[in-house]
Design a protein around this motif. Sequence first.
Motif, short mmCIF file in Angstrom:
data_model
loop_
_atom_site.label_atom_id
_atom_site.label_comp_id
_atom_site.label_asym_id
_atom_site.label_seq_id
_atom_site.Cartn_x
_atom_site.Cartn_y
_atom_site.Cartn_z
N GLY A 516 -1.33 3.39 -0.29
CA GLY A 516 -1.09 1.89 0.38
C GLY A 516 0.12 1.33 -1.36
O GLY A 516 0.54 2.75 -1.46
N TYR A 517 0.51 0.17 -1.59
CA TYR A 517 1.50 -0.04 -1.94
C TYR A 517 1.31 -0.95 -3.38
O TYR A 517 -0.32 -1.26 -3.32
N TYR A 518 2.22 -0.71 -4.05
CA TYR A 518 1.35 -0.86 -5.67
C TYR A 518 1.18 -2.52 -6.08
O TYR A 518 2.28 -3.22 -5.38
N ARG A 519 0.09 -3.10 -6.40
CA ARG A 519 -0.12 -4.43 -6.49
C ARG A 519 0.17 -4.96 -5.52
O ARG A 519 1.11 -6.23 -5.59
N ASN A 520 0.14 -5.13 -4.37
CA ASN A 520 0.09 -6.11 -3.41
C ASN A 520 -0.92 -5.53 -2.32
O ASN A 520 -0.93 -4.66 -1.36
N PRO A 521 -2.17 -6.23 -2.43
CA PRO A 521 -2.84 -5.89 -1.98
C PRO A 521 -2.83 -6.37 -0.01
O PRO A 521 -3.68 -5.41 0.73
N PRO A 522 -2.35 -7.71 0.15
CA PRO A 522 -2.07 -7.49 1.88
C PRO A 522 -1.45 -6.79 2.45
O PRO A 522 -1.82 -6.77 3.29
N ALA A 523 0.00 -6.76 1.99
CA ALA A 523 0.14 -5.57 2.56
C ALA A 523 -0.25 -4.03 2.70
O ALA A 523 -0.42 -3.20 3.66
N SER A 524 -1.06 -4.11 1.84
CA SER A 524 -1.73 -2.55 2.36
C SER A 524 -2.80 -2.79 3.19
O SER A 524 -2.86 -1.66 3.97
N ARG A 525 -3.37 -3.51 2.92
CA ARG A 525 -4.67 -4.62 3.87
C ARG A 525 -4.04 -3.90 5.46
O ARG A 525 -4.86 -3.51 6.38
N ALA A 526 -2.63 -4.67 5.47
CA ALA A 526 -2.10 -4.77 6.85
C ALA A 526 -1.81 -3.41 7.53
O ALA A 526 -1.33 -2.85 8.19
N LEU A 527 -1.87 -2.00 5.89
CA LEU A 527 -1.05 -0.75 6.26
C LEU A 527 -1.88 -0.02 7.36
O LEU A 527 -0.89 0.48 8.35
N SER A 528 -2.80 -0.55 6.87
CA SER A 528 -4.16 0.68 6.86
C SER A 528 -4.58 -0.50 8.36
O SER A 528 -5.26 -1.45 8.54
N ARG A 529 -5.08 0.26 10.28
CA ARG A 529 -5.93 -0.06 10.64
C ARG A 529 -6.84 1.33 11.72
O ARG A 529 -6.33 2.47 12.34
N HIS A 530 -8.26 1.24 11.23
CA HIS A 530 -8.92 1.33 11.91
C HIS A 530 -8.55 3.27 10.81
O HIS A 530 -9.37 4.20 11.73
#
Length: 754
Positions: A516-530
């Motif tokens: 994921g992205y460092y200290r960026n939970p929203p962007a990390s969640r959007a990055l992963s799909r199933h």
Amino acid sequence: MSEPTISGQDDALLLSVVRDLVAERYTIDRAAGTRLDSVFDRDLGLDSLAVTELFSRVEEVFAVRLPREALGTVSTPRQLLGAVHRAPARERRGPVPARRAAPAPAERTPDATATLTEALSWHARTHPDRVHLRILTEGHRSEIGYGELYSAAATVSAALLARDLRPGDAVGLMLPTGREYFTTFTGVLLAGGVPVPVYPPARPSQLAEHLRRQVRILDNARIRVLVTDPEAAGLARLTAGQVPTVRHVVTPGELTGYGEAAGAARAAGDLALLQYTSGSTGDPKGVTLTHANLLADIRAMGTAAEVSTSDVFVSWLPLYHDMGLIGVWLSGLYFAVPVAVMSPLEFLARPERWLWAIHTQHGTLSAAPNFAYELCLRRIGDADVDGLDLGSLRMLFNGAEAVNADTVLRFCDRFAAYGLRREAVAPVYGLAEACVGLTFPPVGRGPVIDRVDRERFLRTGRAVPAGDEDPNPLRFVACGRPLPGHRIRVVDSASNVLGDRREGRIEFRGPSATAGYYRNPPASRALSRHGWLDTGDLGYLDGGELYVTGRIKDLVIRAGRNLHPEELERVVGEIPGIRKGCVAVFATTAQSGGTERLVVLAETRETGAAVLDRLRERIAGAAVDLLGTPPDDIVLAPPGTVRKTSSGKIRRSATRERYEQGDMRARPRPVWWQLTRFAVRGAVPNLRRAVHLVRTGAFALWCWTTVVVVGLPTLIAVAVLPRLPARRAAAGRAARALARLTRTPVTAHGTEHL
């Protein structure tokens, strides 16, 4: 140092060269306004690539060799003429330089190592004298072996540890290509830190925006130490001053004098690198890459490219970009492949130097983005490569940005006469979220171009092969198959897997995939799909081969057609009067009641109403011919309007945001104004922090003063007074005095029961 005396003859000759270039790019009328003090970027509309071309022409006319440092310091014809007078005479090119022999093969590679530092340590123990780096700079060549690199890294590590660097702390690197970059990067790893490459300003006209982006990067990464080149130290301190976590801003020369030491050993799952994306579709995000991620991608790329210790990698790519950092240097470090590196400025000034470096170093591997191949086609003359031999190349990678079919084919044809084998050219695909590489073509296959029916593809997303008689097909370049251990798929908007030759969203998974992205939970969640990672790119598969068609965020849907902006941007950029490479095509719903509108924003130096009207007509005609529909709005703006990343990609989202704010005609501010405004804005939070510290200190001083004034006499009285009632009275008076001093109301309840 005073400027050399400028003769009128040289003055006129230089201005004629500058005016010729401006006239070619814009108009004769525009060129006529060129003066000695005209600023290349602001007044003449010459970007960095145009200035490098100007330097090349000036060298030819005046028969001198300009130093590459002049590219970063010269901004007007007057300054350029001063540099010409100080420059040495251009030497006649001697005989074709001799080629180096291929390196001796190493017995084995560090297959059992779990981290990059273990790999470096293994090489330093196994073959300390083996050459790892060949640093090619103007008029100077130097080599660094594995043993020397490890020793220098241990020196840097000791200096960082002396500055209290803790395991996992981030260290920013704002350094040019050179010995100091390599020793500092490995020194950070050896100390247990996490290197964060930071790129220098791309264009003076956008300096303020660049500094704001750098502050966001440094703040997000929580940088503890920033290492910078002495020439950029002032700028670095200005930036770091706005980041609370930065404790030290140092130059490589200050990271000595503490002996040699290594920090705590790091594990495979520990963070090894924060690679910030270039931000072509938004603000930069820090991709977290562990040692395991990096080694998995390096090993997979090595397997796919059949890398051996007899290879030599030649590169000019910047080391703050993943292709140059991971794809070239760290891969070479792991496989014991000698890496010959040169500054990006050297390549931009004279692209033929890259090809000659491949020749002299016996390069077998090299890589560059598509624009570099286009630059070679435009700038290199036959006389520049007389005697050149590219026959040693076995893989020449083209990636890091959209690969253009026409550029690939023309480059193959042009340099076939110089030994370049078509089968050595290898278009590839990758992204920072996969470390760097994701798909490679088979070794020795050469480029594959897919011709697709334009109308059916734009309307249905189906890549139907175009007939031989089709005069205007879409052409997409095959980028290979997934690296070993990795998988890719193409899905629709509902995450349904699509079949072959159906355009959709490209997703991937594999051991090199970021968490994921460092200290960026929203962007990390959007990055992963199933369980799959979203690349943000569109493409289709055909028999396992990937064809990339564009960026999802850049896609424009109009009248039932999916329009990709890159092709229209290229066509508009070819119109005389429009700055090539400075065109952005995007969609917006601003001021349209939610209906998506197609906008073409192009930079030009023209100001006359009649000329601008003709340009708009030509742009509209080009859009109709290419897409079957005219744009809703055509904006002709001054140079510096179109936003770009550090690697030259168009930042369409940022440009669209500027369009929606309505400041398209705003001229770039002078550099001094940008720096002053940035410093003032940065001083505000620093002033707040200073005020807070002063108030906190004052309060602490008042508290201690109160304790001393009230408490000390009370303690003395209690100790001296002989009777208990007297001691109680003294304590009571002290309590009442403390209450009055601190303005604490004292009330007593239940006194009637005493």
